[in-house]
Design a protein around this motif. Structure first.
Motif, PDB file in Angstrom:
ATOM      1  N   THR A   1      -6.648 -10.226  -1.468  1.00  0.00           N
ATOM      2  CA  THR A   1      -5.649 -11.034  -2.163  1.00  0.00           C
ATOM      3  C   THR A   1      -4.331 -10.278  -2.148  1.00  0.00           C
ATOM      4  OG1 THR A   1      -6.132 -10.018  -4.309  1.00  0.00           O
ATOM      5  CG2 THR A   1      -7.434 -11.964  -3.685  1.00  0.00           C
ATOM      6  N   ARG A   2      -3.239 -10.970  -2.521  1.00  0.00           N
ATOM      7  CA  ARG A   2      -1.938 -10.307  -2.543  1.00  0.00           C
ATOM      8  C   ARG A   2      -1.938  -9.156  -3.545  1.00  0.00           C
ATOM      9  NH1 ARG A   2       1.884 -13.103   0.234  1.00  0.00           N
ATOM     10  NH2 ARG A   2       1.327 -15.237   0.863  1.00  0.00           N
ATOM     11  N   ASN A   3      -2.569  -9.354  -4.705  1.00  0.00           N
ATOM     12  CA  ASN A   3      -2.649  -8.281  -5.699  1.00  0.00           C
ATOM     13  C   ASN A   3      -3.426  -7.092  -5.148  1.00  0.00           C
ATOM     14  OD1 ASN A   3      -1.211  -9.772  -7.556  1.00  0.00           O
ATOM     15  ND2 ASN A   3      -3.057 -10.660  -8.510  1.00  0.00           N
ATOM     16  N   ASP A   4      -4.510  -7.400  -4.436  1.00  0.00           N
ATOM     17  CA  ASP A   4      -5.290  -6.314  -3.835  1.00  0.00           C
ATOM     18  C   ASP A   4      -4.471  -5.585  -2.786  1.00  0.00           C
ATOM     19  OD1 ASP A   4      -7.507  -6.904  -5.368  1.00  0.00           O
ATOM     20  OD2 ASP A   4      -8.379  -8.261  -3.869  1.00  0.00           O
ATOM     21  N   LEU A   5      -3.661  -6.351  -2.061  1.00  0.00           N
ATOM     22  CA  LEU A   5      -2.838  -5.747  -1.026  1.00  0.00           C
ATOM     23  C   LEU A   5      -1.818  -4.793  -1.632  1.00  0.00           C
ATOM     24  CD1 LEU A   5      -2.292  -5.741   2.014  1.00  0.00           C
ATOM     25  CD2 LEU A   5      -0.649  -7.604   1.656  1.00  0.00           C
ATOM     26  N   VAL A   6      -1.198  -5.206  -2.758  1.00  0.00           N
ATOM     27  CA  VAL A   6      -0.245  -4.332  -3.456  1.00  0.00           C
ATOM     28  C   VAL A   6      -0.959  -3.087  -3.967  1.00  0.00           C
ATOM     29  CG1 VAL A   6       1.254  -4.138  -5.481  1.00  0.00           C
ATOM     30  CG2 VAL A   6       1.303  -6.209  -4.075  1.00  0.00           C
ATOM     31  N   ALA A   7      -2.161  -3.293  -4.513  1.00  0.00           N
ATOM     32  CA  ALA A   7      -2.926  -2.171  -5.054  1.00  0.00           C
ATOM     33  C   ALA A   7      -3.299  -1.173  -3.967  1.00  0.00           C
ATOM     34  CB  ALA A   7      -4.198  -2.692  -5.734  1.00  0.00           C
TER      35      ALA A   7
ATOM     36  N   THR B   1     -13.802 -13.661  10.096  1.00  0.00           N
ATOM     37  CA  THR B   1     -13.357 -14.390   8.905  1.00  0.00           C
ATOM     38  C   THR B   1     -11.906 -14.850   9.073  1.00  0.00           C
ATOM     39  OG1 THR B   1     -14.836 -13.102   7.486  1.00  0.00           O
ATOM     40  CG2 THR B   1     -12.973 -14.193   6.409  1.00  0.00           C
ATOM     41  N   ASP B   2     -11.617 -16.072   8.675  1.00  0.00           N
ATOM     42  CA  ASP B   2     -10.252 -16.613   8.726  1.00  0.00           C
ATOM     43  C   ASP B   2      -9.610 -16.391   7.362  1.00  0.00           C
ATOM     44  OD1 ASP B   2      -7.906 -17.985   8.966  1.00  0.00           O
ATOM     45  OD2 ASP B   2      -8.809 -19.882   9.617  1.00  0.00           O
ATOM     46  N   CYS B   3      -8.879 -15.294   7.241  1.00  0.00           N
ATOM     47  CA  CYS B   3      -8.283 -14.930   5.947  1.00  0.00           C
ATOM     48  C   CYS B   3      -7.340 -16.021   5.438  1.00  0.00           C
ATOM     49  CB  CYS B   3      -7.519 -13.607   6.073  1.00  0.00           C
ATOM     50  SG  CYS B   3      -8.552 -12.185   6.510  1.00  0.00           S
ATOM     51  N   GLN B   4      -6.548 -16.584   6.330  1.00  0.00           N
ATOM     52  CA  GLN B   4      -5.547 -17.577   5.912  1.00  0.00           C
ATOM     53  C   GLN B   4      -6.201 -18.806   5.293  1.00  0.00           C
ATOM     54  OE1 GLN B   4      -2.885 -18.684   9.052  1.00  0.00           O
ATOM     55  NE2 GLN B   4      -1.577 -19.941   7.738  1.00  0.00           N
ATOM     56  N   SER B   5      -7.313 -19.247   5.868  1.00  0.00           N
ATOM     57  CA  SER B   5      -7.976 -20.439   5.328  1.00  0.00           C
ATOM     58  C   SER B   5      -8.555 -20.173   3.940  1.00  0.00           C
ATOM     59  CB  SER B   5      -9.089 -20.893   6.269  1.00  0.00           C
ATOM     60  OG  SER B   5     -10.145 -19.936   6.304  1.00  0.00           O
ATOM     61  N   LEU B   6      -8.739 -18.898   3.608  1.00  0.00           N
ATOM     62  CA  LEU B   6      -9.263 -18.521   2.289  1.00  0.00           C
ATOM     63  C   LEU B   6      -8.144 -18.155   1.320  1.00  0.00           C
ATOM     64  CD1 LEU B   6     -12.263 -16.275   3.461  1.00  0.00           C
ATOM     65  CD2 LEU B   6     -12.359 -18.651   2.673  1.00  0.00           C
ATOM     66  N   GLY B   7      -6.912 -18.263   1.775  1.00  0.00           N
ATOM     67  CA  GLY B   7      -5.782 -17.908   0.937  1.00  0.00           C
ATOM     68  C   GLY B   7      -5.652 -16.412   0.744  1.00  0.00           C
ATOM     69  N   LEU B   8      -6.068 -15.652   1.731  1.00  0.00           N
ATOM     70  CA  LEU B   8      -6.059 -14.189   1.635  1.00  0.00           C
ATOM     71  C   LEU B   8      -5.152 -13.594   2.694  1.00  0.00           C
ATOM     72  CD1 LEU B   8      -9.915 -13.660   1.196  1.00  0.00           C
ATOM     73  CD2 LEU B   8      -8.187 -13.735  -0.619  1.00  0.00           C
TER      74      LEU B   8
END
Length: 237
Positions: free
Chosen positions: A192-198, A169-176
């Motif tokens: 997502t960025r919020n998920d990453l913080v969590a 999966t290309d995370c960057q192309s999905l905005g992740l």
């Protein structure tokens, strides 16, 4: 007349010498065999010789018993045992044995023949199972094994006998954001960025909380056991 008589005697002498030096077994017909000074007719396919011929009688033939066969005319006293298609050798019966033909074996399902024998097979092995991280390059047949190939860079397969490898999966192309790198057996894990913080905040806070809690427990233990040292101990803590 004398010349013809001489020629006849010469011809008879030659025949006599031929019979004298000729191995009578080679003088029998193609469907005969030589035994006890006689050329005996062979028994037909599906039969065996029970008694050889004599000067006064032909051979006595009997049918092959169950589990045996004879595919050609012969002078054998016993029929040939039928081939057994043993599952332990990776085989199954494709054609049953008959009085005039042997059994024909073929590989079990998902097996291939490693020892062909004319139209039959003597031994077969199971097709190779392509492990995770590979894919099936060429499917196996009854005569060839399965061919596997490694997943190329940035692709993966996470189960056995995959028909193809899946691109990561290309995370960057999905905005992740990528949080776990992909391997040849697993995909990249995106968030997502919020998920990453969590995910990251608990990973940072949990050790801090554990250290603080452990320090408090040690302080309470020392205060209860050594009251006169508690002040100094707490200062050092």
């Amino acid at each position: 007349m004398k010349g013809k008589s001489d020629m006849w005697y010469l011809w008879m002498w030659m025949v006599y010498m031929l019979l004298l030096f000729c191995d009578l077994s080679y003088c029998c017909g193609s469907a005969e065999y030589f035994i006890n000074g006689e050329c005996c007719p062979m028994c037909s396919p599906g039969e065996h010789v029970y008694k050889h011929c004599t000067e006064y009688a032909g051979p006595l033939c009997k049918p092959c018993t169950t589990g045996s066969f004879m595919s050609v005319p012969s002078d054998l006293l016993h029929c040939i045992f039928c081939t057994v298609c043993d599952q332990g050798f990776g085989l199954k019966t494709d054609k049953e044995c008959s009085p005039t033909s042997d059994a024909v074996c073929r590989p079990l399902d998902q097996h291939y023949c490693t020892e062909p024998d004319k139209k039959s097979c003597r031994l077969a092995q199971r097709h190779t199972i392509c492990r995770p991280g590979t894919f099936i390059k060429r499917n196996g047949t009854i005569l060839t094994n399965t061919e596997c190939e490694e997943c190329r860079d940035k692709t993966f397969s996470n189960k056995s006998s995959s028909q193809f490898c899946t691109p990561h999966t290309d995370c960057q192309s999905l905005g992740l954001q990528e949080i776990t790198a992909g391997t040849d057996t697993s995909d990249i894990v995106c968030a997502t960025r919020n998920d990453l913080v969590a995910v990251l905040v608990p990973l940072v806070l949990v050790p801090v909380v554990l250290v603080a809690g452990l320090s408090a427990v040690i302080g309470i233990f020392i205060s209860s056991k050594f009251p006169h040292l508690s002040g100094k101990t707490l200062i050092h803590m």
